[in-house]
Structures are given as structure tokens and as C-alpha cells.
Motif scaffolding. Structure first.
Motif, short mmCIF file in Angstrom:
data_model
loop_
_atom_site.label_atom_id
_atom_site.label_comp_id
_atom_site.label_asym_id
_atom_site.label_seq_id
_atom_site.Cartn_x
_atom_site.Cartn_y
_atom_site.Cartn_z
N ARG A 162 0.83 -1.22 -0.02
CA ARG A 162 0.03 0.00 -0.23
C ARG A 162 0.82 1.17 -0.20
N LYS A 163 2.18 1.10 0.80
CA LYS A 163 2.82 2.36 0.70
C LYS A 163 3.56 2.71 -0.60
N GLU B 23 0.95 4.62 -2.23
CA GLU B 23 0.83 6.09 -1.62
C GLU B 23 2.09 6.84 -2.44
N ILE C 181 -8.36 3.48 -6.42
CA ILE C 181 -7.98 4.42 -5.46
C ILE C 181 -8.84 5.34 -5.50
N SER C 182 -9.62 5.59 -4.06
CA SER C 182 -10.62 6.62 -3.76
C SER C 182 -10.25 7.94 -4.00
N ALA D 284 -11.13 10.14 -1.73
CA ALA D 284 -10.55 10.24 -0.29
C ALA D 284 -9.29 10.07 -0.01
N TRP D 285 -8.70 8.97 -0.64
CA TRP D 285 -7.28 8.65 -0.47
C TRP D 285 -6.31 9.77 -1.04
N ILE D 286 -6.83 9.91 -2.32
CA ILE D 286 -5.95 10.88 -2.93
C ILE D 286 -5.98 12.33 -2.16
N GLU E 289 -6.42 12.61 0.98
CA GLU E 289 -5.40 12.39 2.27
C GLU E 289 -4.13 12.57 1.71
N VAL E 290 -3.39 11.92 0.60
CA VAL E 290 -2.14 12.04 0.27
C VAL E 290 -1.77 13.75 -0.13
#
Lengths: 480, 485
Positions: free
Chosen positions: A53-54, A57, A286-287, A289-291, A293-294
Motif C-alpha cells: 500500500r505504501k 501512496e 484509489i478512492s 478520499a485517499w487521493i 489524504e495524500v
């Protein structure tokens, strides 16, 4: 005829995740061969990949910093070919649906102009292992396989064929290099191969719309070699065309020994990689929200920093460029400014003494013994005239060695600047009395000699006299 | 009654009551294997030593009151499962001496329950085959009739369970490799939904189709085995994170109101009369048990075999690239250079059928052919899956034959791969759809060869087919018949 050069670049950036992209093995460089392996990265029968997962990211970080669109759904594919450093007989990569697409970077053309270079895509993939060809007497004639590097994560960043010279190519590469290092996703080490570049180079007569046939240059591991390789290749292609020949599509290896490129394989020998979606991995989703967050964790990037240094701190463009080039140096500078306020003097000191000392002692800025706190303490003593800039340099040297504060050193060594008019006046009188000839010359119009007198007075005060006051008093006394 | 006639459930009961020890059970089975394996050739490796040690450990666990459902029960596994420290050949010369350093997840799970692993079972090389004749370790014989094939690719697994060489076995099913041999050998075999059981450590044939499943003597044992291996595994990205229900709890024998669909495309020319009759009788039994029988349509059935042989071979061509002689497995020692080493090692290490499928798959993925073959096959696959989902809007389970004929003779189809491929015509669509299905005994042909019934369930509804199978088993005696060996 005049020719235009067309260059597109493919960069492989090794992502600095702690573990490999599809297994839990360490990615540490330089360990005992094959000590960092498991059934997955050895390609043992039955082993299956699980995505790190990293690494995803890090790919998102890079994509955002290079203005790419992050794909909500991307696919891992198998690139099939046989080679002893490729344990599964295929490399897991991304093909039709990569994680990042449609990005760009603006490069500085040096004359105040900038140019936008398109980024076609960036995709994640695993690295191969390494072959070592009989380097010791016992292994002469054989090839050894080290799979420690197999399955470490790479991000391949592919540019559009937007560059028109080796200069532009290097500007793009340096910019991209700076960004990935800034982001902390790649250590940027060209020699160890953690930032690798392949160049697609072609030429065409000026004004022609269609691209010429390209050659792909491989094995280029420094910025200098990239220039050499491109320049050699451009010349080779033009010579070939001028002499009635035709450029063929091929892969060429750069030889840093000769500065030349030579054919490795032609189009007809090109592999058919038989890409197909890897059935062992599910689509990477990839949601938004994840984008986001990053995105929230992205550091201020070099361009933004430079802009801020100029616009908000009033630095000259050159200073801003130097200070923003390295993220740690910029952080150091920012910390100094926060404490000491005077941005220009901070910039002078960081770019001058601090950089010189770091270079001299081969120290990383984060490990500098004179921290921003200590440096700002020193700058404060210059600002309040406790010491002169010249004495400050001596104090700085000692701070570097001892790690003590400026105040401790000034106190202990009695370096406090003399600002007592009476004491300075005495020294001025002595110097004037001792140099009648120079006084006469000065009075006859040789104004530059003022420097000589200031020097003598400063010497007499062992550097402690306030130079401004010395100057003022000297002028007054000499004029009579 | 001899020890090896007891089912898993019966053995569990005897072990728990200390009427038998795991050591006694294991000893009896090892003797049975020694006595029968020369005829059947169902085992590639018999693990007498490790099995004995495992049995002792199981007895200690039972004595300490730490008993799991499989503790001390004698299991054998297809030689496609990686087993730490044991030879894992996958039926191939290329892995002929390969000792795996790790356990497949499914193996880890039955070991965690302290099951006793008796050995590694024969199979078609890399699970490619329908007769178990494609094994580098020789063909397996059908315990019901030694001149017949046991089916494949889990031929060793089915023969072993039928011949009482193990109480149950683990196999894998990519296009029917559990169900077809189960039918040919009259045992119960279940292919779970894709993603239900971890594939980690199972030597890959066709990754998007392979699935691990049990072969057992009756439905209850089958449920017990499935329970042990089912469930999410973080090491397999395609395993699904949904909890497996209690499969035995659903075995009530009551299926009143169950809607059973008969896909009309499955009852066509080429279906053997005896098989047709047995399946029709089974349908009648279900009607008597209170099920509602409905005709349904799976319109894309005719394309399934072609679709399968594109997708499975494409994936196989890539999955088998790792057998290159570089790190493990067979390596040609006389090679002149790298390419020569690859070619010689693979030429010597792979059998004919494996080579054929690698070539087919390589071709299907080649530049210029990809769209016409692989991509088109994937689209057809989507249609086939949709056929099943549409049918399951109307019914709870589907009832079909497992194979068009009973077990054929050894050598009969070796030189006719197309005929061989067609023996999987009823099982392949289920793998393409990714859903679950099982095979259970439903009769015998005129010349006394077993016939299997296939029950196909909705995705992740293994409980429904187990329940339906159990009701049928309760109402019939077919599963009680044993081969004379």
C-alpha cells in the motif's frame, strides 16, 4: 539542412518503501546476495504477490506533484520475457491502465522563459534482480544471480516527446529528480540506479511535422552522461541522414567510456512481451478520499518554495534557486528565517558559511552542528552590533566545532565589539599618526585609502571595533 | 469394519472416545497404501515418516484435550500443494526433485488442526489433463476398473479416496479437475467459488480459474474438509474476505421448496445414455424430496470450452515461465549458452500436453492476436458468467451431468486432445463463471462404471449445494458402494 532534435524520457524511480512492492522483504541496498528474499520474490512455485500500500501512496504523491490525473482504477499486467534476473519469467508492471496519466512539469529554459513538458503516464512495477558476471577467480566464466533487488518498487515516469535539446532534457530530469527527492519517495541516487533514465531520441528537418525514427538510449547513469549520450546520438543520426542513410528503430546502449552509443537490438529483435492483466492481482482502486489524504501530506514543492522566497521574503531569484534546490537546506533556511527574521542575512549565511562548511566537512544539512537555533543566535549578535560580521565568521567556526552558542563563545573569548567612541577614537588617532604618507595621499584625493586605514584600526582592535564607527571617525579625523 | 472404511466423521468420533489412536489410524492407512498403490499409482510420494510423527503429535493433542475437527485424521493432498520439506512435483519432471521450503495456506490450515498428511497425490502434469495420463510419474488407474482412467487432473486424489487410501483428499479444480475425477471414481468432490479458498502455495496453472477443494467419501466429510480450508487469506489478493458459514449446520436433509434448474444446453447429443438416465433419475429423486424442477437456459454454453482453452492456456504460458532451470528444478547441464539452457531444460522437463498448452497460450497472447483471442475470450467469459447469474435469478441450484460419459479407457483419448477437452464440457463453464459446484455419486453405467451428478450453486453459496447433495445422499445408496480393491 537544419535538424530539430526530439527527445522523450523514461525515468525509473525506485520508491523508498521499507519493504518490496509485492512481498514483505526488506529493500535495503548492499546486503548479502539473496539474503532479502522469500518465496514471492524468488518466484517459487505457488507464491502470490500482494501489493504494498505504501508503494501506491508514493505513486499517488509523485502523480500529484507532477500534475497527473490519478486513475480511480488501474490494472497490473504481466510483461513476459525470459532473463535470469527475472525470477517469474514475467515482470509485474502496468500497461493499459497506469496509476498516473496526463501530467506535466514546467522547466526553466535559463533565459527567464519556461516550457511545459508533458508527462504521458507514470506506472508502478517491480524491479528485476541483478546478475554478477564471474568477478572472482572461483566464479570466472559463470554468472551469479542476486535477487535482493527483485520485486523492489519502481515508478516509471514517461514524458511526451516534448524536449528539443539535451539542455531541455537535463532541465526536465533535474526538475523531476528534485521533485521525487523532495517528496521523499526516491533517494535519487543515479549511480546506485535508484533514478534511471532511458532517452528516446530522434531528429527531423526543421518544419517537418512527423517525428523521425527514434533510437532508445539505455544505460545512462549520470546527468553528464545523459547530455553526452543525447549529443552523440543526435550527431550520429544527422550524419547518417546526410550521408544518405536511414535511422532505424532500435535500442542503443550508451558507453560512458567512449561517450558513444552502440546498437543493442533492432526492432525485429524487439520482444513481444505478451502483456495481459495479472490474474493474481485485483484492480487497484484509489478512492478520491485517499487521493485527498495524500495530497494533504504533500510538502511545499521547489517551484512554490522559490516563488515564496522571492515574493514573500524578498530574496533575489538566484538565492531562491539555490536555497530551494534541496528540501533539507530549504527547511534549514526557513527555520533560520522564522527565528532571525532578516531573510537576506539568513540567505547570505546559509548560502555562504553554512554551505561551505557542509561541503568542507562532508556533512548533511540535517546533521549540521550549527542548527538554525544556533545560527539565528549568532545573527542576533550581529544585528545588535555585539560583534562584527567578520568576528561572527570566527565565532561561527568555533560554534561548528564545539556546538556552543554564539553568546557563550563571545563571552568566553571577550569578542564583544568595541562601540565605545573614546576607545575607537584613540586607535584612530594612533593609526593616523603612524602613517603620515598615506594620510597625505588620501588628502590628495586617493579616497580608496580609507579601506587601508579601516583595516589598520580593525587590526589594532583585534577585530572588535565596530567597523561602521571606525569608518565614520576616520573620515572625520582625516578631513581634519 | 476395518479402520480405513470409516469416514472422517466416524473416525473423529472414535478418536475422541479414545477407541482408536491417530497412530493406529495412520498405521492402518499406510499399510493400505502400501498394499494398493502398486496397482493404482495414486501417490507420487508417501510420507510415512512425517505422517507417523504427525499422528503422534495428534494423539498428544487429543490427550491434552486440544482437539480440532481434523486432529489425527488421515488426509492426502494433490502434489500441486507446496508442503514444507516435502517433494512437490506437480506431476512434472521439471519439479521432479523439488523440495518446497514453505506450506501452501490450505496445507498450513489442515496442519494447524493437526491433520495427518499421508502423502502427495498423482495428477496430470501442472493440472493439465482430464485423465491423469499426463503425469511424469505414470498414469493412475481407476479403482473401479483398472483399465479405465480415474479422470483428471486430480486423478490421484479421486482414486485415493475411492480406494480408501486416505479418508479424504485435497485437490484443485481449474476446469473440472476435482468434479470429473470425483464422478469417474464415485466420490464427493467440491469446487468452491473462486476466492473462497486461498491459492497461496498452490502451483499455478490458470490463476483466474484455479481453486482448491476437497474430495471425500460423503457430503458431511466434504463439508468438514471445506470448513478447514475456506476463508480469507491476506497472502492471496484474490481470496475474498467473507466469512465461511458453518457448512455442517446446513446438512438437514430437508430441501422442500428448493428450486432446481436444469440447463437445457447440457442435455444434448453426445451425452451418454447411461449418464442421461442416471441424471434423470436423480432429478426424479429431487422431485420426490420436494424440490421444484425448472428448465433454464445457459445460452453461451457452446463457447465455454473454446473460451477456457484460450484463457487457461494464456495464463499457463505465463505461469510456467518460471520453470527456466535457473533457480530450481530441472536444468540441462550440457547447454552451450543461456537460451540453449532454457530450451533444453524446458524441452526435457515438460510433457507433451504442457508444451501444447504453453504454445497455445503464447500464441493467444501474441501481439496482433491478443484482441482476437484472449480479449475476445474474456468477453465471452463475462457472458457465460452472466448466463449463470441470470439463471440464479430463477433457481437456487443447477443440476447437470458432470461429464458426458463415464470413465474412458486408458489410452483411448491420448492422441485426440479435442475429444479429451470435451470431457470437461459440463464443468468448465462453472470455472469461467467463478461459482461453486460439486460432484456426487448418482449411479452406475451398464458396465458398472460410476456416474456423477453435478450441483452448481450461486457464488459463495457452497452451503446450498452441500445441503442439496446431503438430501440426495440420504435418499440414495450410491455413495455406499465401494470398488473391490
Amino acid at each position: 539542412m537544419n535538424y530539430e532534435t526530439v527527445i522523450g524520457l523514461e525515468v525509473h524511480a525506485q520508491l523508498t518503501t521499507r519493504t518490496k512492492i509485492f512481498c514483505g522483504c526488506s529493500t535495503e541496498f548492499g546486503r548479502t546476495p539473496n539474503s532479502q528474499t522469500c518465496p514471492v520474490c524468488l518466484g517459487l512455485p505457488g507464491a502470490l504477490p500482494v501489493l504494498n500500500r505504501k508503494a501506491v501512496e508514493f505513486a499517488i504523491r509523485t502523480g500529484l506533484a507532477t500534475n497527473c490525473r490519478i486513475a480511480p482504477r488501474s490494472i497490473f499486467a504481466r510483461k513476459n520475457y525470459f532473463y535470469p534476473d527475472l525470477p517469474k519469467g514475467y515482470q509485474i508492471s502496468q500497461y493499459e491502465l497506469p496509476v498516473c496519466e496526463h501530467g506535466w512539469l514546467d522547466i526553466d529554459l535559463g533565459d527567464g522563459q519556461s516550457k511545459r513538458i508533458g508527462i504521458t503516464r507514470a506506472h508502478m512495477e517491480e524491479d528485476a534482480g541483478k546478475l554478477i558476471h564471474g568477478e572472482t577467480p572461483e566464479t570466472a566464466g559463470s554468472s551469479l544471480v542476486d535477487l535482493n533487488r527483485a520485486c523492489t518498487p519502481l515508478l516509471e515516469i514517461v514524458s511526451e516527446p516534448d524536449m528539443r535539446s539535451a539542455d531541455e532534457a537535463i532541465a526536465y530530469l533535474k526538475k523531476l529528480h528534485q521533485i521525487v527527492v523532495y517528496l521523499g519517495v526516491c533517494d535519487g541516487n543515479l549511480e546506485e540506479g535508484s533514478f534511471r533514465c532511458d532517452a528516446n531520441v530522434s531528429v527531423r528537418p526543421f518544419g517537418q511535422k512527423e517525428f523521425g525514427t527514434r533510437a532508445e538510449l539505455k544505460n545512462i547513469n549520470s546527468f553528464r552522461f545523459i547530455r553526452q549520450a543525447i549529443e552523440y546520438e543526435v550527431e550520429r543520426q544527422i550524419d547518417l541522414i546526410e550521408s544518405g542513410g536511414k535511422v532505424i528503430q532500435e535500442t542503443r546502449l550508451f558507453d560512458s567510456g567512449t561517450g558513444m552509443t552502440r546498437s543493442m537490438r533492432g526492432k525485429e529483435e524487439a520482444h513481444d512481451y505478451r502483456y495481459f492483466p495479472d490474474p493474481d492481482l485485483v484492480p487497484l482502486v484509489i478512492s478520491p478520499a485517499w487521493i485527498e489524504e495524500v495530497r494533504a501530506t504533500l510538502p511545499e514543492l521547489p517551484d512554490a518554495k522559490r516563488h515564496r522566497f522571492v515574493e514573500e521574503l524578498g530574496l533575489p531569484a538566484y538565492d531562491a534557486e539555490v536555497l530551494a534546490a534541496d528540501r533539507n537546506l530549504a527547511d534549514y533556511f526557513d527555520a533560520c528565517v522564522t527565528l532571525a527574521k532578516d531573510a537576506k542575512s539568513c540567505a547570505n549565511w546559509v548560502m555562504g558559511e553554512v554551505l561551505r562548511k557542509l561541503k568542507e566537512t562532508d556533512t548533511e544539512v540535517v546533521a549540521a552542528p550549527v542548527t538554525p537555533e544556533l545560527l539565528s543566535g549568532l545573527l542576533a549578535r550581529i544585528a545588535d552590533n555585539t560583534i562584527s560580521g567578520k568576528i561572527a565568521k570566527t565565532v561561527f567556526e568555533q560554534m561548528w566545532l564545539s556546538g556552543e552558542t554564539a553568546d557563550q563563545i563571545i563571552q568566553a573569548q571577550g569578542l564583544k565589539q568595541v562601540t565605545d567612541t573614546g576607545a575607537i577614537e584613540g586607535l584612530v588617532d594612533q593609526v593616523i599618526a603612524a602613517h603620515p604618507e598615506q594620510v597625505a595621499e588620501y588628502l590628495s584625493g586617493k579616497d580608496k585609502l580609507i579601506g587601508f586605514f579601516v583595516g589598520k584600526v580593525m587590526q589594532a582592535s583585534q577585530g572588535k571595533a565596530n567597523p561602521g564607527m571606525v569608518n565614520q571617525l576616520l573620515k572625520k579625523k582625516l578631513q581634519g | 469394519m476395518t479402520i480405513y472404511d470409516l469416514t472422517l466423521a466416524e473416525l473423529r468420533d472414535r478418536l475422541d472416545r479414545r477407541e482408536l489412536s491417530a497412530a493406529e489410524v495412520t498405521g492402518a492407512y499406510l499399510e493400505r497404501i502400501a498394499a494398493t498403490n502398486p496397482q493404482l499409482n495414486s501417490f507420487i510420494t508417501v510420507c510415512a515418516e512425517t505422517a507417523t510423527v504427525e499422528a503422534e503429535a495428534a494423539d498428544r493433542a487429543i490427550a491434552a484435550g486440544e482437539t480440532a475437527p481434523l486432529t489425527g485424521l488421515p488426509i492426502a493432498v494433490k502434489d500441486i500443494f507446496n508442503t514444507a520439506g516435502l517433494r512437490t512435483t506437480c506431476g512434472s519432471r521439471i519439479l521432479g526433485n523439488y523440495i518446497s521450503p514453505y506450506d501452501a495456506t490450505a496445507i498450513g490450515r489442515i496442519k494447524a488442526q493437526k491433520a495427518v498428511i499421508l502423502g502427495k497425490l498423482n495428477m496430470d502434469e501442472f493440472a493439465m489433463g482430464s485423465s491423469n495420463e499426463n503425469s511424469a510419474f505414470g498414469a493412475v488407474r481407476n479403482p473401479w476398473e483398472l483399465s479405465r482412467v480415474p479422470g483428471g487432473s486430480s486423478g490421484g486424489s479421486a482414486a485415493c479416496v475411492a480406494a480408501r487410501q486416505a479418508a479424504a483428499a485435497l485437490g484443485t479444480d481449474t476446469g473440472g479437475s476435482i468434479r470429473q475425477p470425483a464422478a469417474y471414481c464415485s466420490v464427493v468432490g467440491l469446487k468452491p467459488t473462486y476466492g473462497r479458498v486461498s491459492r497461496y502455495g498452490v502451483v499455478a496453472y490458470a490463476s483466474s480459474l484455479d481453486q482448491v477443494g476437497p474430495l471425500a467419501r460423503d457430503v458431511r466429510d466434504c463439508a468438514l474438509m471445506l470448513q478447514a480450508v475456506a476463508g480469507y487469506d491476506p497472502a492471496d489478493s484474490t481470496s475474498v474476505d467473507t466469512a465461511a458459514p458453518d457448512y455442517q449446520a446446513g446438512l438437514t436433509g430437508n430441501i422442500k421448496g428448493l428450486r432446481i434448474g436444469l440447463p437445457r444446453e447440457y442435455f444434448i447429443d453426445g451425452l451418454d445414455d447411461d449418464v442421461r438416465r442416471a441424471v434423470e433419475q436423480a432429478t426424479a429423486t429431487y422431485r420426490d424430496l420436494g424440490a421444484e424442477i425448472v428448465e433454464v437456459s445457459l445460452p453461451h454454453t457452446a463457447y465455454a470450452v473454446a473460451c477456457y482453452y484460450l484463457i487457461a492456456t494464456a495464463e499457463a504460458s505465463s505461469n510456467l515461465a518460471r520453470y527456466d532451470g535457473v533457480r530450481y528444478g530441472l536444468r540441462a547441464e550440457q547447454a552451450e549458452n543461456l537460451i540453449d539452457m532454457y530450451m533444453q531444460s524446458r524441452a526435457a522437463g515438460f510433457g507433451t500436453e504442457v508444451k501444447r498448452r504453453i504454445m497455445l497460450g503464447t500464441y493467444a497472447l501474441s501481439s496482433g492476436y491478443y484482441d482476437a483471442y484472449y480479449l475476445k475470450a474474456q468477453k465471452v467469459r463475462t457472458l457465460i458468467r452472466q448466463d449463470f447469474l441470470d439463471a440464479f435469478e430463477k433457481v437456487d441450484v443447477l443440476l447437470t451431468p458432470v461429464a458426458p460419459t463415464p470413465a474412458f479407457a486408458l489410452g483411448e483419448k491420448v492422441n485426440d486432445p479435442l475429444q479429451m477437452y470435451l470431457s470437461d464440457i459440463y464443468t468448465i463453464p462453472v470455472n469461467l463463471a467463478g461459482t461453486c459446484a460439486m460432484s456426487l455419486p448418482c449411479g452406475f453405467s451398464a458396465d458398472s462404471l460410476p456416474i456423477g451428478l453435478q450441483l452448481i450453486g450461486k457464488p459463495f453459496d457452497e452451503a446450498a449445494i452441500l445441503s442439496a447433495a446431503y438430501a440426495f445422499e440420504q435418499a440414495t445408496e450410491w455413495h455406499k458402494r465401494q470398488p473391490e480393491i
